[in-house]
Motif scaffolding. Structure first.
Motif, PDB file in Angstrom:
ATOM      1  N   ALA A 252       0.843  -1.185   0.000  1.00  0.00           N
ATOM      2  CA  ALA A 252       0.000   0.000   0.000  1.00  0.00           C
ATOM      3  C   ALA A 252       0.878   1.235   0.000  1.00  0.00           C
ATOM      4  CB  ALA A 252      -0.910  -0.019   1.228  1.00  0.00           C
ATOM      5  N   GLY A 253       0.275   2.360  -0.354  1.00  0.00           N
ATOM      6  CA  GLY A 253       1.019   3.601  -0.346  1.00  0.00           C
ATOM      7  C   GLY A 253       1.762   3.842  -1.640  1.00  0.00           C
ATOM      8  N   THR A 254       2.352   5.008  -1.735  1.00  0.00           N
ATOM      9  CA  THR A 254       3.075   5.416  -2.921  1.00  0.00           C
ATOM     10  C   THR A 254       4.374   4.632  -3.060  1.00  0.00           C
ATOM     11  OG1 THR A 254       2.192   7.653  -2.614  1.00  0.00           O
ATOM     12  CG2 THR A 254       4.054   7.400  -4.118  1.00  0.00           C
ATOM     13  N   LYS A 255       4.595   4.042  -4.215  1.00  0.00           N
ATOM     14  CA  LYS A 255       5.826   3.307  -4.463  1.00  0.00           C
ATOM     15  C   LYS A 255       6.993   4.284  -4.594  1.00  0.00           C
ATOM     16  CE  LYS A 255       3.269  -0.342  -4.727  1.00  0.00           C
ATOM     17  NZ  LYS A 255       3.103  -1.183  -3.536  1.00  0.00           N
ATOM     18  N   ILE A 256       8.167   3.846  -4.200  1.00  0.00           N
ATOM     19  CA  ILE A 256       9.355   4.692  -4.228  1.00  0.00           C
ATOM     20  C   ILE A 256      10.432   4.024  -5.084  1.00  0.00           C
ATOM     21  CG2 ILE A 256      11.195   5.727  -2.856  1.00  0.00           C
ATOM     22  CD1 ILE A 256       9.218   5.810  -0.510  1.00  0.00           C
ATOM     23  N   LYS A 257      10.858   4.747  -6.104  1.00  0.00           N
ATOM     24  CA  LYS A 257      11.930   4.268  -6.978  1.00  0.00           C
ATOM     25  C   LYS A 257      13.129   5.197  -6.843  1.00  0.00           C
ATOM     26  CE  LYS A 257      13.066   3.735 -11.890  1.00  0.00           C
ATOM     27  NZ  LYS A 257      13.396   5.080 -12.403  1.00  0.00           N
ATOM     28  N   ILE A 258      14.267   4.636  -6.505  1.00  0.00           N
ATOM     29  CA  ILE A 258      15.505   5.396  -6.392  1.00  0.00           C
ATOM     30  C   ILE A 258      16.346   5.098  -7.627  1.00  0.00           C
ATOM     31  CG2 ILE A 258      17.563   5.854  -5.025  1.00  0.00           C
ATOM     32  CD1 ILE A 258      14.899   6.672  -3.695  1.00  0.00           C
ATOM     33  N   CYS A 259      16.669   6.137  -8.373  1.00  0.00           N
ATOM     34  CA  CYS A 259      17.338   5.950  -9.653  1.00  0.00           C
ATOM     35  C   CYS A 259      18.823   6.316  -9.573  1.00  0.00           C
ATOM     36  CB  CYS A 259      16.632   6.779 -10.718  1.00  0.00           C
ATOM     37  SG  CYS A 259      16.906   6.144 -12.388  1.00  0.00           S
ATOM     38  N   CYS A 260      19.509   6.111 -10.694  1.00  0.00           N
ATOM     39  CA  CYS A 260      20.938   6.401 -10.844  1.00  0.00           C
ATOM     40  C   CYS A 260      21.795   5.536  -9.925  1.00  0.00           C
ATOM     41  CB  CYS A 260      21.240   7.869 -10.598  1.00  0.00           C
ATOM     42  SG  CYS A 260      20.246   9.009 -11.573  1.00  0.00           S
ATOM     43  N   ILE A 261      21.352   4.329  -9.659  1.00  0.00           N
ATOM     44  CA  ILE A 261      22.112   3.411  -8.801  1.00  0.00           C
ATOM     45  C   ILE A 261      23.440   3.078  -9.483  1.00  0.00           C
ATOM     46  CG2 ILE A 261      22.158   1.084  -7.832  1.00  0.00           C
ATOM     47  CD1 ILE A 261      20.323   3.040  -6.342  1.00  0.00           C
ATOM     48  N   ALA A 262      24.531   3.220  -8.725  1.00  0.00           N
ATOM     49  CA  ALA A 262      25.867   3.069  -9.304  1.00  0.00           C
ATOM     50  C   ALA A 262      26.591   1.806  -8.855  1.00  0.00           C
ATOM     51  CB  ALA A 262      26.713   4.285  -8.958  1.00  0.00           C
ATOM     52  N   SER A 263      26.045   1.105  -7.866  1.00  0.00           N
ATOM     53  CA  SER A 263      26.735  -0.065  -7.326  1.00  0.00           C
ATOM     54  C   SER A 263      25.754  -0.922  -6.547  1.00  0.00           C
ATOM     55  CB  SER A 263      27.875   0.362  -6.397  1.00  0.00           C
ATOM     56  OG  SER A 263      27.350   1.049  -5.268  1.00  0.00           O
ATOM     57  N   LEU A 264      26.189  -2.133  -6.208  1.00  0.00           N
ATOM     58  CA  LEU A 264      25.370  -3.006  -5.368  1.00  0.00           C
ATOM     59  C   LEU A 264      25.165  -2.371  -4.000  1.00  0.00           C
ATOM     60  CD1 LEU A 264      23.901  -5.647  -4.784  1.00  0.00           C
ATOM     61  CD2 LEU A 264      26.119  -6.673  -4.203  1.00  0.00           C
ATOM     62  N   GLU A 265      26.185  -1.677  -3.496  1.00  0.00           N
ATOM     63  CA  GLU A 265      26.086  -1.044  -2.187  1.00  0.00           C
ATOM     64  C   GLU A 265      25.002   0.035  -2.189  1.00  0.00           C
ATOM     65  OE1 GLU A 265      29.574  -3.305  -2.523  1.00  0.00           O
ATOM     66  OE2 GLU A 265      28.966  -1.635  -3.822  1.00  0.00           O
ATOM     67  N   GLU A 266      24.931   0.823  -3.263  1.00  0.00           N
ATOM     68  CA  GLU A 266      23.892   1.840  -3.341  1.00  0.00           C
ATOM     69  C   GLU A 266      22.509   1.193  -3.447  1.00  0.00           C
ATOM     70  OE1 GLU A 266      25.780   5.978  -5.021  1.00  0.00           O
ATOM     71  OE2 GLU A 266      24.335   4.882  -6.268  1.00  0.00           O
ATOM     72  N   ALA A 267      22.421   0.120  -4.209  1.00  0.00           N
ATOM     73  CA  ALA A 267      21.137  -0.572  -4.337  1.00  0.00           C
ATOM     74  C   ALA A 267      20.677  -1.084  -2.981  1.00  0.00           C
ATOM     75  CB  ALA A 267      21.253  -1.725  -5.334  1.00  0.00           C
TER      76      ALA A 267
END
Length: 229
Positions: free
Chosen positions: A5-20
């Motif tokens: 439920a709720g607004t989905k959140i997408k984080i873009c420009c991921i540069a590495s597994l650590e950032e993901a």
């Protein structure tokens, strides 16, 4: 997508597994990898994406952003990287959009619409038969070279709201979002999800504090809207 439920959140420009992993641990439902031209500090090569996707839990959507304009090249990118979702940055030729839906029917296909004026609402009916979702951004695809995002600018959210109202598919909202304005964006546009890159970064690096503030702002807006129903 992780949350029910709720607004989905997408984080873009991921540069590495650590950032993901940082984005996912903070509460992101999706992560995005920019494999588009022209290249910039926001882009990542496809081999790196392919090395990251096996470690992302299936409940988290993995988006690959492409500037390719042919269905065959886009399908090849999907097959070589193992992503679950393709995000198409140019306003793809309708014939190619149809072909892509036939080449990769099991992959989620998200068409970006760069909101410049109300005429962009006409693209809903054109693309809807061939895509699974839309993402509204503030690029300028007709410039030379084209600008496909990362502008840090918002666009006319009243047009975005009308797009959401008319669309038969989920709609993500991008373009200049950050912790201070995402609440208003959610209340005005009512998107399925929100997407950002620069708004949670410092010196091009994913910023844990900004990420936390952004996700808290999204959840606060969701709570307020639910209370108001």
């Amino acid at each position: 997508m992780r949350s029910n439920a709720g607004t989905k959140i997408k984080i873009c420009c991921i540069a590495s597994l650590e950032e993901a992993q940082l984005a996912i641990q903070a509460g992101a439902d999706a992560v995005g990898f920019v494999c588009a031209k022209p290249t910039s500090e926001r882009t990542i090569d496809t081999k790196s994406v392919a090395s990251i996707t096996p470690f992302i839990e299936p409940s988290v959507a993995t988006f690959l952003l492409t500037s390719e304009t042919t269905s065959s090249n886009i399908a090849e990118l999907v097959n070589s990287t193992g992503v679950s979702t393709i995000q198409i940055l140019p306003h793809l030729d309708i014939a190619e959009s149809k072909k892509l839906s036939e080449l990769i029917p099991a992959i989620q296909r998200v068409q970006v619409i760069h909101i410049e004026n109300e005429n962009d609402l006409e693209l809903i009916d054109k693309y809807s038969p061939y895509v699974n979702a839309f993402l509204l951004d503030s690029g300028s695809p007709n410039l030379d070279p084209p600008v496909y995002g990362g502008t840090g600018r918002t666009h006319d959210w009243s047009i975005s709201f009308e797009f959401v109202r008319r669309s038969p598919h989920p709609v993500f909202l991008a373009g200049g979002l950050n912790a201070s304005n995402v609440g208003d964006a959610i209340r005005i546009v009512r998107p399925y999800g929100v997407d950002l890159c620069n708004g949670v970064r410092t010196n091009s690096k994913l910023d844990r504090t900004k990420l936390k503030s952004f996700i808290e702002a999204v959840r606060k807006a969701d709570l307020e809207m639910n209370v108001g129903k």
